[in-house]
Design a protein around this motif. Structure first.
Motif, PDB file in Angstrom:
ATOM      1  N   GLU A 262     -43.642  -7.999 -27.010  1.00  0.00           N
ATOM      2  CA  GLU A 262     -43.395  -9.277 -26.361  1.00  0.00           C
ATOM      3  C   GLU A 262     -42.076  -9.905 -26.813  1.00  0.00           C
ATOM      4  N   ALA A 263     -41.466 -10.664 -25.923  1.00  0.00           N
ATOM      5  CA  ALA A 263     -40.360 -11.538 -26.300  1.00  0.00           C
ATOM      6  C   ALA A 263     -40.964 -12.839 -26.811  1.00  0.00           C
ATOM      7  N   GLU A 264     -40.834 -13.075 -28.105  1.00  0.00           N
ATOM      8  CA  GLU A 264     -41.445 -14.254 -28.708  1.00  0.00           C
ATOM      9  C   GLU A 264     -40.496 -15.444 -28.761  1.00  0.00           C
ATOM     10  N   ALA A 265     -39.190 -15.172 -28.817  1.00  0.00           N
ATOM     11  CA  ALA A 265     -38.183 -16.228 -28.958  1.00  0.00           C
ATOM     12  C   ALA A 265     -37.407 -16.396 -27.663  1.00  0.00           C
ATOM     13  N   PHE A 266     -37.128 -17.637 -27.313  1.00  0.00           N
ATOM     14  CA  PHE A 266     -36.397 -17.984 -26.094  1.00  0.00           C
ATOM     15  C   PHE A 266     -35.119 -18.713 -26.487  1.00  0.00           C
ATOM     16  N   CYS A 267     -34.090 -18.565 -25.659  1.00  0.00           N
ATOM     17  CA  CYS A 267     -32.816 -19.251 -25.882  1.00  0.00           C
ATOM     18  C   CYS A 267     -32.405 -19.932 -24.577  1.00  0.00           C
ATOM     19  N   PHE A 268     -32.211 -21.244 -24.610  1.00  0.00           N
ATOM     20  CA  PHE A 268     -31.857 -22.007 -23.410  1.00  0.00           C
ATOM     21  C   PHE A 268     -30.424 -21.703 -22.980  1.00  0.00           C
ATOM     22  N   PRO A 269     -30.195 -21.289 -21.730  1.00  0.00           N
ATOM     23  CA  PRO A 269     -28.824 -21.134 -21.240  1.00  0.00           C
ATOM     24  C   PRO A 269     -28.069 -22.467 -21.294  1.00  0.00           C
ATOM     25  N   ASN A 270     -26.857 -22.400 -21.778  1.00  0.00           N
ATOM     26  CA  ASN A 270     -25.999 -23.580 -21.991  1.00  0.00           C
ATOM     27  C   ASN A 270     -26.549 -24.464 -23.106  1.00  0.00           C
ATOM     28  N   GLY A 271     -27.821 -24.786 -23.046  1.00  0.00           N
ATOM     29  CA  GLY A 271     -28.572 -25.221 -24.198  1.00  0.00           C
ATOM     30  C   GLY A 271     -28.400 -26.605 -24.754  1.00  0.00           C
ATOM     31  N   LYS A 272     -27.846 -27.566 -23.978  1.00  0.00           N
ATOM     32  CA  LYS A 272     -27.712 -28.928 -24.473  1.00  0.00           C
ATOM     33  C   LYS A 272     -28.980 -29.726 -24.154  1.00  0.00           C
ATOM     34  N   PRO A 273     -29.660 -30.249 -25.194  1.00  0.00           N
ATOM     35  CA  PRO A 273     -30.882 -31.029 -24.957  1.00  0.00           C
ATOM     36  C   PRO A 273     -30.613 -32.235 -24.067  1.00  0.00           C
ATOM     37  N   GLY A 274     -31.504 -32.448 -23.110  1.00  0.00           N
ATOM     38  CA  GLY A 274     -31.387 -33.582 -22.216  1.00  0.00           C
ATOM     39  C   GLY A 274     -30.441 -33.371 -21.061  1.00  0.00           C
ATOM     40  N   LEU A 275     -29.573 -32.383 -21.155  1.00  0.00           N
ATOM     41  CA  LEU A 275     -28.616 -32.094 -20.096  1.00  0.00           C
ATOM     42  C   LEU A 275     -28.951 -30.782 -19.406  1.00  0.00           C
ATOM     43  N   ASP A 276     -29.167 -29.734 -20.183  1.00  0.00           N
ATOM     44  CA  ASP A 276     -29.448 -28.407 -19.630  1.00  0.00           C
ATOM     45  C   ASP A 276     -30.939 -28.064 -19.622  1.00  0.00           C
ATOM     46  N   PHE A 277     -31.698 -28.772 -20.408  1.00  0.00           N
ATOM     47  CA  PHE A 277     -33.158 -28.631 -20.373  1.00  0.00           C
ATOM     48  C   PHE A 277     -33.778 -29.950 -20.807  1.00  0.00           C
ATOM     49  N   GLN A 278     -35.020 -30.164 -20.374  1.00  0.00           N
ATOM     50  CA  GLN A 278     -35.739 -31.373 -20.716  1.00  0.00           C
ATOM     51  C   GLN A 278     -37.025 -31.038 -21.479  1.00  0.00           C
ATOM     52  N   GLU A 279     -37.722 -32.080 -21.855  1.00  0.00           N
ATOM     53  CA  GLU A 279     -38.970 -31.911 -22.606  1.00  0.00           C
ATOM     54  C   GLU A 279     -39.979 -31.086 -21.820  1.00  0.00           C
ATOM     55  N   ARG A 280     -39.983 -31.220 -20.490  1.00  0.00           N
ATOM     56  CA  ARG A 280     -40.940 -30.449 -19.680  1.00  0.00           C
ATOM     57  C   ARG A 280     -40.701 -28.949 -19.816  1.00  0.00           C
ATOM     58  N   HIS A 281     -39.458 -28.549 -20.014  1.00  0.00           N
ATOM     59  CA  HIS A 281     -39.171 -27.128 -20.198  1.00  0.00           C
ATOM     60  C   HIS A 281     -39.666 -26.656 -21.567  1.00  0.00           C
ATOM     61  N   GLN A 282     -39.497 -27.504 -22.572  1.00  0.00           N
ATOM     62  CA  GLN A 282     -40.001 -27.161 -23.895  1.00  0.00           C
ATOM     63  C   GLN A 282     -41.525 -27.034 -23.887  1.00  0.00           C
ATOM     64  N   GLU A 283     -42.178 -27.848 -23.085  1.00  0.00           N
ATOM     65  CA  GLU A 283     -43.641 -27.781 -22.980  1.00  0.00           C
ATOM     66  C   GLU A 283     -44.094 -26.575 -22.164  1.00  0.00           C
ATOM     67  N   PHE A 284     -43.241 -26.115 -21.257  1.00  0.00           N
ATOM     68  CA  PHE A 284     -43.585 -24.961 -20.421  1.00  0.00           C
ATOM     69  C   PHE A 284     -43.551 -23.655 -21.213  1.00  0.00           C
ATOM     70  N   LEU A 285     -42.622 -23.549 -22.154  1.00  0.00           N
ATOM     71  CA  LEU A 285     -42.401 -22.286 -22.858  1.00  0.00           C
ATOM     72  C   LEU A 285     -43.630 -21.769 -23.605  1.00  0.00           C
ATOM     73  N   PRO A 286     -44.343 -22.582 -24.394  1.00  0.00           N
ATOM     74  CA  PRO A 286     -45.533 -22.031 -25.058  1.00  0.00           C
ATOM     75  C   PRO A 286     -46.613 -21.610 -24.071  1.00  0.00           C
ATOM     76  N   ARG A 287     -46.696 -22.286 -22.933  1.00  0.00           N
ATOM     77  CA  ARG A 287     -47.667 -21.859 -21.917  1.00  0.00           C
ATOM     78  C   ARG A 287     -47.286 -20.504 -21.340  1.00  0.00           C
ATOM     79  N   ALA A 288     -45.987 -20.175 -21.364  1.00  0.00           N
ATOM     80  CA  ALA A 288     -45.518 -18.879 -20.876  1.00  0.00           C
ATOM     81  C   ALA A 288     -45.579 -17.803 -21.953  1.00  0.00           C
TER      82      ALA A 288
END
Length: 366
Positions: A262-288
């Motif tokens: 399994e791929a256990e670790a994720f890396c956000f593209p571009n990766g700036k909090p609040g700009l390139d991803f939001q809290e909803r994305h952080q909450e989605f990742l463990p469900r995935a």
């Protein structure tokens, strides 16, 4: 501040051992260093994501001498089960899965016996694709060299381009394209491709992506482990919720089928909090099924209670960030403290200023 002035100013605290003191104070925080490509080629103008090989070797030697280099698996274990990491733990990471991670960086890691994690843009592994922002650099620089008037967006980009300030023109265009959405971005890129004949094969050794045989070879070495950088490097904030499956869930299945785990670790593209991803994305990742996620926020990670789906990383690119003194001060956490103090002052004086400052686009998150 001009880069040479910043470098000159950084010599003084390093000469007085400030970086050594910060390494001690932050000995229980995790340092994660963010690389992209490592190259033997001279790009003109320099590409931020393509670090010259001599600079890379020098930095790895510094990290090996001053930190305890740990693997991606050790970091995941520490985050999920509390397995302790050594003091001054540091993790080396690479974004995208570029070809020269194998041909240039990996031999150095083998020679020095240091571990690293590479975040793969899974659907592009094994293809002859070049990521759009690297292709944009090639189109702009090649167009200018051939005297082609390109349809660049905005007066600023056009002004830089006409003046031969190609990196500035590239940054202006890249930030415009990042926020345009995938359909508009592809339309703009198509216009540039039609204007500039380009032999892409000439650049695949550096800007192309790994193939699966190279990935498996590095995995068998025991030095390199892999995580997920989405399917095609789309910024999560530009997607609807129903598109997340194709970029986050589906490539994880392909990763498992290809590499056998399994791929256990994720890396956000571009990766700036609040700009390139939001809290909803952080909450989605463990469900995935992911266990942690890395950003491009230039901070050390608090192992005693940080958000494991928002791990910061210190950037190291082909600019001032790789000046030896600046690299010492950024990796020890001195700059992180100064930024925190600055944000605190802004927050006290103008509550709205912090959000605008944090949202300022930076090309180094590509």
């Amino acid at each position: 501040m001009h880069p040479w002035l910043k470098q000159a100013l950084c010599r003084v605290p390093v000469a007085f051992g400030v970086d050594s003191a910060f390494r001690y104070l932050n000995r229980n925080r995790l340092l994660v260093v963010m690389y992209h490509g490592v190259t033997e080629r001279l790009f003109d103008p320099p590409v931020w994501t393509q670090l010259p090989v001599d600079s890379f070797r020098r930095q790895i030697l510094f990290l090996r001498d001053h930190y305890r280099l740990v693997s991606l698996a050790e970091v995941v274990a520490a985050l999920t089960s509390g397995t302790p990491l050594p003091e001054r733990a540091a993790l080396i990471t690479f974004d995208d899965g570029l070809k020269n991670n194998f041909s240039v960086a990996f031999p150095i890691m083998q020679d020095l016996q240091v571990p690293a994690g590479i975040f793969l843009t899974v659907d592009l592994i094994g293809t002859n694709e070049i990521l759009w922002f690297d292709e944009l650099y090639l189109l702009i620089t090649t167009g200018w060299q051939r005297g082609i008037q390109l349809p660049l967006p905005g007066a600023e980009a056009q002004r830089y381009y006409r003046a031969g300030k190609l990196w500035e023109a590239y940054v202006s265009c890249a930030e415009e394209y990042k926020r345009a959405g995938v359909k508009v971005r592809e339309m703009l890129m198509t216009g540039l491709r039609q204007s500039v004949p380009l032999d892409y094969s000439e650049y695949l050794a550096d800007l192309g992506l790994l193939d699966w045989d190279e990935v498996r070879y590095m995995q068998r070495s025991g030095l390199v482990e892999f995580g997920m950088h989405t399917a095609t490097h789309r910024i999560l904030a530009e997607m609807d919720d129903d598109e997340l499956h194709g970029e986050i869930v589906a490539p994880r299945k392909r990763f498992r089928e290809t590499l056998g785990h399994e791929a256990e670790a994720f890396c956000f593209p571009n990766g700036k909090p609040g700009l390139d991803f939001q809290e909803r994305h952080q909450e989605f990742l463990p469900r995935a099924g992911y266990l942690c996620a890395f950003t491009t926020d230039s901070t050390l990670y608090d192992l005693s209670g940080g958000n494991r789906f928002g791990i910061g990383r210190v950037p190291a690119g082909n600019d001032g960030t790789s000046s030896p003194d600046i690299f010492r001060l950024s990796t020890c956490g001195a700059f992180s403290l100064l930024r925190s103090i600055g944000r605190g002052r802004l927050s006290c004086s103008n509550p709205g200023a912090v959000g605008r400052k944090a949202g300022t686009p930076r090309v180094e998150g590509a």
